[in-house]
Design an enzyme around this catalytic site. Structure first.
Site, PDB file in Angstrom:
ATOM      1  N   LEU A   1       2.888  -5.132   3.156  1.00 56.84           N
ATOM      2  CA  LEU A   1       2.762  -5.782   4.464  1.00 56.84           C
ATOM      3  C   LEU A   1       4.087  -5.710   5.212  1.00 56.84           C
ATOM      4  O   LEU A   1       5.142  -5.497   4.606  1.00 56.84           O
ATOM      5  CB  LEU A   1       2.334  -7.233   4.245  1.00 56.84           C
ATOM      6  CG  LEU A   1       0.947  -7.377   3.572  1.00 56.84           C
ATOM      7  CD1 LEU A   1       0.751  -8.756   2.986  1.00 56.84           C
ATOM      8  CD2 LEU A   1      -0.154  -7.037   4.574  1.00 56.84           C
ATOM      9  N   PRO A   2       4.064  -5.934   6.546  1.00 60.70           N
ATOM     10  CA  PRO A   2       5.288  -5.728   7.326  1.00 60.70           C
ATOM     11  C   PRO A   2       6.461  -6.655   6.954  1.00 60.70           C
ATOM     12  O   PRO A   2       7.569  -6.175   6.737  1.00 60.70           O
ATOM     13  CB  PRO A   2       4.833  -5.970   8.769  1.00 60.70           C
ATOM     14  CG  PRO A   2       3.349  -5.749   8.763  1.00 60.70           C
ATOM     15  CD  PRO A   2       2.876  -6.155   7.400  1.00 60.70           C
TER      16      PRO A   2
ATOM     17  N   LYS B   1      16.841  -3.243  -2.454  1.00 61.43           N
ATOM     18  CA  LYS B   1      16.237  -2.591  -1.282  1.00 61.43           C
ATOM     19  C   LYS B   1      17.059  -2.848  -0.011  1.00 61.43           C
ATOM     20  O   LYS B   1      17.306  -1.923   0.774  1.00 61.43           O
ATOM     21  CB  LYS B   1      14.811  -3.122  -1.112  1.00 61.43           C
ATOM     22  CG  LYS B   1      14.095  -2.659   0.128  1.00 61.43           C
ATOM     23  CD  LYS B   1      13.829  -1.165   0.134  1.00 61.43           C
ATOM     24  CE  LYS B   1      13.235  -0.714   1.447  1.00 61.43           C
ATOM     25  NZ  LYS B   1      13.146   0.735   1.547  1.00 61.43           N
TER      26      LYS B   1
ATOM     27  N   LYS C   1      14.456  -5.022  11.055  1.00 60.81           N
ATOM     28  CA  LYS C   1      14.121  -6.164  10.187  1.00 60.81           C
ATOM     29  C   LYS C   1      14.936  -6.086   8.881  1.00 60.81           C
ATOM     30  O   LYS C   1      15.570  -7.055   8.472  1.00 60.81           O
ATOM     31  CB  LYS C   1      12.626  -6.136   9.861  1.00 60.81           C
ATOM     32  CG  LYS C   1      12.197  -7.156   8.831  1.00 60.81           C
ATOM     33  CD  LYS C   1      10.898  -6.765   8.110  1.00 60.81           C
ATOM     34  CE  LYS C   1      11.076  -5.560   7.239  1.00 60.81           C
ATOM     35  NZ  LYS C   1      10.093  -5.351   6.198  1.00 60.81           N
TER      36      LYS C   1
HETATM   37  P1  NAD Z   1       2.714  -0.825   8.835  1.00 64.32           P
HETATM   38  O1  NAD Z   1       2.906  -1.779   9.933  1.00 64.32           O
HETATM   39  O2  NAD Z   1       2.366   0.606   9.122  1.00 64.32           O
HETATM   40  O3  NAD Z   1       1.558  -1.382   7.857  1.00 64.32           O
HETATM   41  C1  NAD Z   1       1.371  -2.729   7.552  1.00 64.32           C
HETATM   42  C2  NAD Z   1      -0.129  -2.976   7.445  1.00 64.32           C
HETATM   43  O4  NAD Z   1      -0.345  -4.343   7.062  1.00 64.32           O
HETATM   44  C3  NAD Z   1      -0.874  -2.766   8.773  1.00 64.32           C
HETATM   45  O5  NAD Z   1      -1.913  -1.819   8.581  1.00 64.32           O
HETATM   46  C4  NAD Z   1      -1.398  -4.148   9.117  1.00 64.32           C
HETATM   47  O6  NAD Z   1      -2.651  -4.128   9.786  1.00 64.32           O
HETATM   48  C5  NAD Z   1      -1.507  -4.774   7.732  1.00 64.32           C
HETATM   49  N1  NAD Z   1      -1.546  -6.224   7.752  1.00 64.32           N
HETATM   50  C6  NAD Z   1      -0.748  -7.096   8.405  1.00 64.32           C
HETATM   51  N2  NAD Z   1      -1.120  -8.374   8.144  1.00 64.32           N
HETATM   52  C7  NAD Z   1      -2.168  -8.303   7.282  1.00 64.32           C
HETATM   53  C8  NAD Z   1      -2.988  -9.263   6.652  1.00 64.32           C
HETATM   54  N3  NAD Z   1      -2.809 -10.574   6.851  1.00 64.32           N
HETATM   55  N4  NAD Z   1      -3.972  -8.830   5.840  1.00 64.32           N
HETATM   56  C9  NAD Z   1      -4.175  -7.503   5.632  1.00 64.32           C
HETATM   57  N5  NAD Z   1      -3.439  -6.542   6.216  1.00 64.32           N
HETATM   58  C10 NAD Z   1      -2.444  -6.932   7.029  1.00 64.32           C
HETATM   59  O7  NAD Z   1       4.009  -0.923   7.934  1.00 64.32           O
HETATM   60  P2  NAD Z   1       4.543   0.137   6.851  1.00 64.32           P
HETATM   61  O8  NAD Z   1       5.403   1.146   7.526  1.00 64.32           O
HETATM   62  O9  NAD Z   1       3.396   0.590   5.993  1.00 64.32           O
HETATM   63  O10 NAD Z   1       5.535  -0.809   6.026  1.00 64.32           O
HETATM   64  C11 NAD Z   1       5.064  -1.783   5.103  1.00 64.32           C
HETATM   65  C12 NAD Z   1       6.275  -2.359   4.361  1.00 64.32           C
HETATM   66  O11 NAD Z   1       6.933  -1.302   3.664  1.00 64.32           O
HETATM   67  C13 NAD Z   1       7.323  -3.007   5.290  1.00 64.32           C
HETATM   68  O12 NAD Z   1       7.837  -4.153   4.682  1.00 64.32           O
HETATM   69  C14 NAD Z   1       8.373  -1.914   5.417  1.00 64.32           C
HETATM   70  O13 NAD Z   1       9.654  -2.466   5.698  1.00 64.32           O
HETATM   71  C15 NAD Z   1       8.303  -1.262   4.043  1.00 64.32           C
HETATM   72  N6  NAD Z   1       8.719   0.150   4.010  1.00 64.32           N
HETATM   73  C16 NAD Z   1       8.301   1.036   4.970  1.00 64.32           C
HETATM   74  C17 NAD Z   1       8.714   2.367   4.891  1.00 64.32           C
HETATM   75  C18 NAD Z   1       8.268   3.386   5.932  1.00 64.32           C
HETATM   76  O14 NAD Z   1       8.834   4.497   5.938  1.00 64.32           O
HETATM   77  N7  NAD Z   1       7.301   3.077   6.792  1.00 64.32           N
HETATM   78  C19 NAD Z   1       9.538   2.800   3.837  1.00 64.32           C
HETATM   79  C20 NAD Z   1       9.908   1.876   2.852  1.00 64.32           C
HETATM   80  C21 NAD Z   1       9.492   0.559   2.947  1.00 64.32           C
END
Ligand code: NAD
Length: 295
Positions: free
Chosen positions: A65-66, A171, A246
């Protein structure tokens, strides 16, 4: 069959859930966005209509999740993970959140008798899709051993960082370094451009010299150099600038807690804040090169 509830099927979670299904797990996929659930079903998962129904009876519960607020919400709300997971389920949060939130969620889960690990990832969207992420895991040795096979189905490296919260500590230190190195890489490409140096020639040289970094060789901010880099798709579907900001703020918060000053992290926070205001919060963080080029 081992059942895994997977909550959060965004840029990262979609690829991770697909790889678990490919590895033979039954993955009950839930996201607030119905189209993301449909895409997960196409990738071999089973649709779950709510958090409650995804986690009920599952052997493992994964969240991607975000922010910490989203994870706290999904874990602690009435219909959430802690209220509905099987008492012997192992809970694994792969989102990037603060060390404090990770420890608080871990304590609440353990108080209810669950196994719980914080297991944030490094690698980006391409690694999530390819199953080559690096996991940094916080939890006891027993919790780590329980989570390991599931994480190995999504990654190339699964490393025990220490007790609860240690995965998140690793991280935010890693991403503080990444935030800084990407700005440096972008500035170097812009200077090369302004000096009339071909981007490919600069890449071929720097990627084999002391300027080499992940920001350059896996995520080059100039298109046509690294095929999987977001620069080739107009900075879409990558690591959102807002998420990098963030993470950087989580790191800066941690520097305040320990009484240190991180001058480059502070300057980077200023630059990414301006970037997401001028462009878009969802645009990949490496797109900061456009802002630096136009200054
Ligand atoms: P994203 O915003 O693409 O995906 C998050 C998903 O969570 C969305 O699809 C959203 O609809 C869902 N969501 C939010 N609230 C929800 C709820 N209550 N119930 C169910 N689903 C819910 O984000 P992301 O890029 O996939 O990143 C996710 C995490 O991974 C973050 O913490 C980010 O910092 C970390 N991260 C991301 C990357 C990257 O390259 N994108 C790399 C490493 C770590």
């Amino acid at each position: 069959m081992v059942d895994i509830a997977f909550i959060g099927l965004g840029a990262m979670g979609s690829g991770m859930a697909a790889n678990l299904a490919k590895a033979g797990y039954r993955v009950r996929a839930f996201d607030l966005v119905p189209a993301s659930i449909e895409a997960a079903v196409t990738a071999g998962c089973v649709a779950a209509p709510s958090v409650n129904q995804a986690v009920s009876g599952a052997d493992f519960v994964l969240t991607m999740l975000p922010t910490g607020a989203h994870v706290l919400d999904v874990y602690q709300q009435g219909e959430g993970v802690l209220a509905h997971a099987r008492p012997d389920a192992a809970l694994i949060d792969c989102s990037t959140i603060s060390v404090e939130d990770a420890r608080a969620i871990g304590e609440a889960a353990r108080a209810d008798g669950f196994f719980m690990c914080d297991a944030p990832v490094s690698g980006g969207v391409a690694a999530a899709a390819a199953g080559t992420l690096t996991f940094m895991v916080g939890g006891s040795a027993a919790e780590f051993e329980k989570a390991k096979p599931v994480l190995q189905a999504m990654g190339k490296a699964v490393i025990h960082a220490g007790q609860s919260g240690a995965g998140q500590a690793a991280k935010i230190c890693n991403n503080m370094l990444l935030a800084i190195s990407m700005i440096g890489t972008c500035e170097a490409f812009v200077l090369a451009e302004k000096l009339g140096l071909d981007a490919k020639a600069f890449y071929d040289i720097a990627s084999q010299s002391s300027g080499q970094s992940w920001s350059m060789t896996s995520y080059a901010p100039v298109p046509g150099l690294v095929p999987s880099a977001p620069s080739n798709r107009d900075f879409n579907n990558g690591f959102a600038g807002a998420l990098m900001l963030k993470d950087l703020r989580l790191a800066l918060e941690a520097t305040h807690h320990v009484g240190m000053t991180a001058a480059l992290a502070l300057k980077s926070e200023e630059i990414y804040s301006e970037y997401i205001l001028k462009y878009s919060p969802s645009r990949d963080f490496s797109g900061v090169i456009d802002m630096l080029r136009n200054q």
